[in-house]
Design a protein around this motif. Structure first.
Motif, short mmCIF file in Angstrom:
data_model
loop_
_atom_site.label_atom_id
_atom_site.label_comp_id
_atom_site.label_asym_id
_atom_site.label_seq_id
_atom_site.Cartn_x
_atom_site.Cartn_y
_atom_site.Cartn_z
N THR A 27 0.80 -1.23 0.00
CA THR A 27 0.00 0.00 0.00
C THR A 27 0.83 1.28 0.00
N THR A 28 2.11 1.18 -0.33
CA THR A 28 2.94 2.37 -0.54
C THR A 28 3.71 2.18 -1.84
N PRO A 29 4.00 3.26 -2.55
CA PRO A 29 4.80 3.11 -3.77
C PRO A 29 6.15 2.43 -3.51
N ALA A 30 6.86 2.85 -2.46
CA ALA A 30 8.16 2.25 -2.16
C ALA A 30 8.02 0.77 -1.82
N GLY A 31 6.97 0.42 -1.10
CA GLY A 31 6.75 -0.97 -0.75
C GLY A 31 6.55 -1.85 -1.98
N LEU A 32 5.72 -1.41 -2.90
CA LEU A 32 5.45 -2.19 -4.13
C LEU A 32 6.68 -2.30 -5.02
N GLU A 33 7.50 -1.26 -5.03
CA GLU A 33 8.70 -1.28 -5.86
C GLU A 33 9.77 -2.21 -5.29
N LYS A 34 9.67 -2.54 -4.03
CA LYS A 34 10.65 -3.42 -3.38
C LYS A 34 10.55 -4.86 -3.87
N TRP A 35 9.33 -5.31 -4.23
CA TRP A 35 9.15 -6.73 -4.56
C TRP A 35 8.29 -6.98 -5.81
N PHE A 36 7.59 -5.96 -6.31
CA PHE A 36 6.59 -6.19 -7.35
C PHE A 36 6.84 -5.39 -8.62
N LEU A 37 6.97 -4.09 -8.52
CA LEU A 37 7.00 -3.21 -9.70
C LEU A 37 8.32 -2.46 -9.84
N ARG A 38 8.61 -2.05 -11.07
CA ARG A 38 9.75 -1.16 -11.30
C ARG A 38 9.44 0.23 -10.78
N LYS A 39 8.20 0.68 -11.04
CA LYS A 39 7.77 2.00 -10.59
C LYS A 39 6.28 1.95 -10.32
N ALA A 40 5.88 2.49 -9.17
CA ALA A 40 4.47 2.54 -8.79
C ALA A 40 4.09 3.98 -8.50
N ASP A 41 3.32 4.57 -9.39
CA ASP A 41 2.82 5.94 -9.19
C ASP A 41 1.36 5.88 -8.76
N PHE A 42 1.05 6.54 -7.67
CA PHE A 42 -0.32 6.65 -7.18
C PHE A 42 -0.69 8.12 -7.15
N PHE A 43 -1.92 8.40 -7.53
CA PHE A 43 -2.40 9.77 -7.59
C PHE A 43 -3.65 9.92 -6.74
N THR A 44 -3.67 10.98 -5.94
CA THR A 44 -4.84 11.30 -5.12
C THR A 44 -5.96 11.78 -6.04
N VAL A 45 -7.16 11.96 -5.48
CA VAL A 45 -8.29 12.44 -6.28
C VAL A 45 -7.97 13.77 -6.97
N PRO A 46 -7.29 14.73 -6.30
CA PRO A 46 -6.92 15.95 -7.02
C PRO A 46 -5.67 15.79 -7.91
N ASP A 159 16.77 -7.03 -21.94
CA ASP A 159 17.32 -7.87 -23.00
C ASP A 159 17.07 -9.36 -22.79
N LEU A 160 16.32 -9.72 -21.78
CA LEU A 160 15.94 -11.13 -21.54
C LEU A 160 14.42 -11.25 -21.52
N PRO A 161 13.77 -11.04 -22.65
CA PRO A 161 12.29 -11.11 -22.67
C PRO A 161 11.81 -12.53 -22.39
N GLY A 162 10.60 -12.61 -21.85
CA GLY A 162 9.99 -13.90 -21.59
C GLY A 162 10.28 -14.46 -20.22
N CYS A 163 11.19 -13.84 -19.48
CA CYS A 163 11.46 -14.28 -18.11
C CYS A 163 10.54 -13.49 -17.19
N PHE A 164 10.36 -13.99 -15.98
CA PHE A 164 9.53 -13.26 -15.01
C PHE A 164 10.07 -11.86 -14.83
N LYS A 165 9.16 -10.92 -14.80
CA LYS A 165 9.53 -9.52 -14.69
C LYS A 165 9.39 -9.07 -13.27
#
Length: 165
Positions: A27-46, A159-165
């Motif tokens: 539930t935080t951008p830094a948390g998700l980037e640690k194990w899941f995503l390269r970059k996680a951007d979240f935007f508030t309603v405004p 450069d290694l497509p098809g492997c887990f990302k």
């Protein structure tokens, strides 16, 4: 044939990590980037970009970027629920929804992930249920590896497509 069988799945994992740390990993951008995503951007309603350690909230929107792909490959969606403690729900691929529940049992933190509303697909190679289930199994294992052992299993090389990302 029962079509509801192919529209959802549930996975479960146990972690020797405190519940709060795992909740923040989802539930935080830094948390998700640690194990899941390269970059996680979240935007508030405004449309303010959330800070790296700032918790997401219901109605936030997101743009997620994956290792192994350039910025043209982006997953967008919205946060449907985030109670700040033990539950988060968000939209995902193909109009599906992912719910993540956190609990403790026998000294472990239990994560139950359920993906629902998966659209039917006639082409087995494009089957979202199979693709997502395989992906989530890998990422739940990577979450365990990163938090319990410190080893990130993701392929971060374009450069290694098809492997887990």
């Amino acid at each position: 044939m029962d079509q509801t069988r192919w529209s959802k799945f549930k996975l479960c994992g146990d972690y020797n990590v405190d519940l709060r740390s795992l909740y923040l990993a989802w539930t935080t951008p830094a948390g998700l980037e640690k194990w899941f995503l390269r970059k996680a951007d979240f935007f508030t309603v405004p449309q303010r970009l959330r800070e790296a350690g700032e918790q997401i909230l219901k109605e936030d929107t997101y743009s997620w970027y994956w290792h192994g792909y350039d910025n043209s490959m982006v997953q967008t969606g919205s946060i449907l629920e985030a109670n700040g403690h033990d539950f988060v729900k968000f939209t995902f691929s193909g109009g599906s929804m992912v719910s993540v529940n956190f609990s403790t049992r026998n000294g472990l933190t239990i994560i139950e992930l359920e993906q629902t509303n998966i659209p039917p697909e006639d082409d087995p190679e494009k089957n979202l249920l199979v693709q997502c289930q395989v992906g989530w199994v890998f990422y739940l294992a990577n979450l365990k590896s990163v938090f319990e052992g410190g080893k990130d299993l993701r392929n971060k090389r374009v450069d290694l497509p098809g492997c887990f990302k």
